[in-house]
Design a protein around this motif. Structure first.
Motif, short mmCIF file in Angstrom:
data_model
loop_
_atom_site.label_atom_id
_atom_site.label_comp_id
_atom_site.label_asym_id
_atom_site.label_seq_id
_atom_site.Cartn_x
_atom_site.Cartn_y
_atom_site.Cartn_z
N SER A 28 0.85 -1.20 0.00
CA SER A 28 0.00 0.00 0.00
C SER A 28 0.87 1.24 0.00
O SER A 28 1.98 1.24 0.57
N THR A 29 0.36 2.32 -0.59
CA THR A 29 1.06 3.61 -0.49
C THR A 29 1.00 4.13 0.96
O THR A 29 1.74 5.06 1.29
N ALA A 30 0.17 3.49 1.81
CA ALA A 30 0.10 3.91 3.22
C ALA A 30 1.46 3.77 3.91
O ALA A 30 1.71 4.42 4.92
N ARG A 31 2.34 2.93 3.34
CA ARG A 31 3.66 2.72 3.93
C ARG A 31 4.54 3.97 3.81
O ARG A 31 5.57 4.08 4.46
N LEU A 32 4.15 4.92 2.92
CA LEU A 32 5.07 6.00 2.55
C LEU A 32 5.11 7.17 3.53
O LEU A 32 6.09 7.89 3.60
N LEU A 33 4.02 7.38 4.27
CA LEU A 33 3.98 8.52 5.20
C LEU A 33 3.41 8.08 6.54
O LEU A 33 2.66 7.10 6.60
N PRO A 34 3.74 8.81 7.63
CA PRO A 34 3.23 8.43 8.96
C PRO A 34 1.79 8.91 9.16
O PRO A 34 1.54 9.87 9.88
N PHE A 35 0.83 8.22 8.51
CA PHE A 35 -0.57 8.66 8.58
C PHE A 35 -1.17 8.43 9.96
O PHE A 35 -0.86 7.44 10.63
N THR A 36 -2.06 9.35 10.33
CA THR A 36 -2.75 9.22 11.61
C THR A 36 -3.50 7.89 11.71
O THR A 36 -4.09 7.45 10.71
N LYS A 37 -3.45 7.27 12.85
CA LYS A 37 -4.16 6.02 13.19
C LYS A 37 -3.70 4.80 12.39
O LYS A 37 -4.26 3.71 12.53
N LYS B 240 0.15 15.74 10.66
CA LYS B 240 -0.64 16.35 11.74
C LYS B 240 -1.70 17.27 11.14
O LYS B 240 -2.84 17.30 11.58
N ARG B 241 -1.30 18.01 10.10
CA ARG B 241 -2.26 18.92 9.46
C ARG B 241 -3.37 18.14 8.77
O ARG B 241 -4.52 18.57 8.72
N LEU B 242 -3.01 16.99 8.18
CA LEU B 242 -4.01 16.18 7.46
C LEU B 242 -4.97 15.47 8.41
O LEU B 242 -6.07 15.12 8.04
#
Ligand SMILES: NC(=O)c1ccc[n+]([C@@H]2O[C@H](COP(=O)([O-])OP(=O)(O)OC[C@H]3O[C@@H](n4cnc5c(N)ncnc54)[C@H](OP(=O)(O)O)[C@@H]3O)[C@@H](O)[C@H]2O)c1
Length: 238
Positions: free
Chosen positions: A127-136, A235-237
């Motif tokens: 997943s592209t979710a691996r690329l940034l430290p997304f919330t939760k 954090k902004r997102l």
């Protein structure tokens, strides 16, 4: 070609099974939902064979998959997603997510690898979710970061056997998994689009199949920024 797909009872894996079967390939469709497997077999009786599979059960996964010979393409798409409420931190949730997304995929590799021939392809759906430290997304993103590393490392070691390892990094795809999300999902694509991009990437032996293209470029660019900037952005997102 003979193509084995995990997670074939729903979403991306199901669309891949239908599209490969429609193109005349032989598909071994795997999942726990036997009704969904039977439905797939009914649509393409000549081309789809259902295989009940629970990747969280090591013994039955080995028994179910070790029998398959001459598989040209393995697509490991079975996955789960759970989001963490940091105020109710639950280690067991990490176990549930890693159980399917990481250890489940490794169990499939263990069962299938001895019978994979030179020229075959082993495809991990990350997943592209691996690329940034997304919330939760600590558990889900962590599991996908782990699978990306494992796959890249397998690319090195399985090249000796002529086995081509590929990764898939989708953005948001409309499936039952994302239907559960309550947040905005930019640039969401359909399963048909996802299947088309994955099949094209498999045909071209693309090392990392990322889509949609713009979404992937933006996230890959952001992932190269200093970590403090990435955290500030997330954090902004959130
Ligand atoms: N949808 C997206 O936006 C998106 C984005 C990036 C990456 N992905 C990844 O793409 C893959 C497919 O996701 P999807 O959106 O298509 O999800 P989905 O519609 O929820 O399908 C998930 C599939 O995984 C299977 N599965 C779950 N637990 C399993 C287990 N213990 N044993 C065997 N199979 C199991 C399910 O089959 P049964 O219930 O029949 O077992 C189902 O076929 C996942 O790896 C996901 O992380 C999805």
């Amino acid at each position: 070609m003979k193509i084995l797909i995990t997670g074939a009872t729903s979403g991306i894996g199901k669309q891949l099974a239908l599209d490969y079967a429609a193109a005349g390939h032989t598909v071994i469709a795997c999942g726990r939902n036997t009704d969904a497997l039977a439905e797939l077999e009914q649509v393409h009786p000549q081309h789809i064979a259902g295989q009940r599979l629970d990747v969280s059960d090591a013994a039955s996964t080995k028994q179910a998959l070790a029998v398959y010979q001459d598989v040209d393409v393995v697509i490991l798409s079975a996955g789960v997603c759970e989001y963490l409420d940091v105020e109710q931190f639950e280690a067991a949730m990490f176990e549930r997510v890693f159980e399917v997304n990481v250890f489940g995929m490794m169990r499939c590799v263990e069962a299938l690898l001895p019978n994979l021939q030179a020229g075959s392809q082993l495809v991990f759906v990350g997943s592209t979710a691996r690329l940034l430290p997304f919330t939760k997304a600590q558990a889900y993103g962590g599991s996908k970061a782990a699978i990306q590393y494992i796959a890249r490392s397998l690319q090195v070691d399985l090249a000796k056997r002529g086995i081509h390892v590929q990764t898939v990094s989708p953005g948001f795809v409309k499936t039952p998994m994302t239907d559960a999300n309550t947040f905005e999902m930019p640039m969401q694509v359909t399963v048909e689009f996802a299947s088309q991009r994955i099949r094209k990437g498999i045909a071209n032996k693309t090392t990392d199949i990322t889509f949609p293209t713009l979404f992937g470029w933006v996230l890959k660019f952001l992932s190269r920024l200093p970590q403090s900037w990435q955290v500030a952005l997330s954090k902004r997102l959130s």
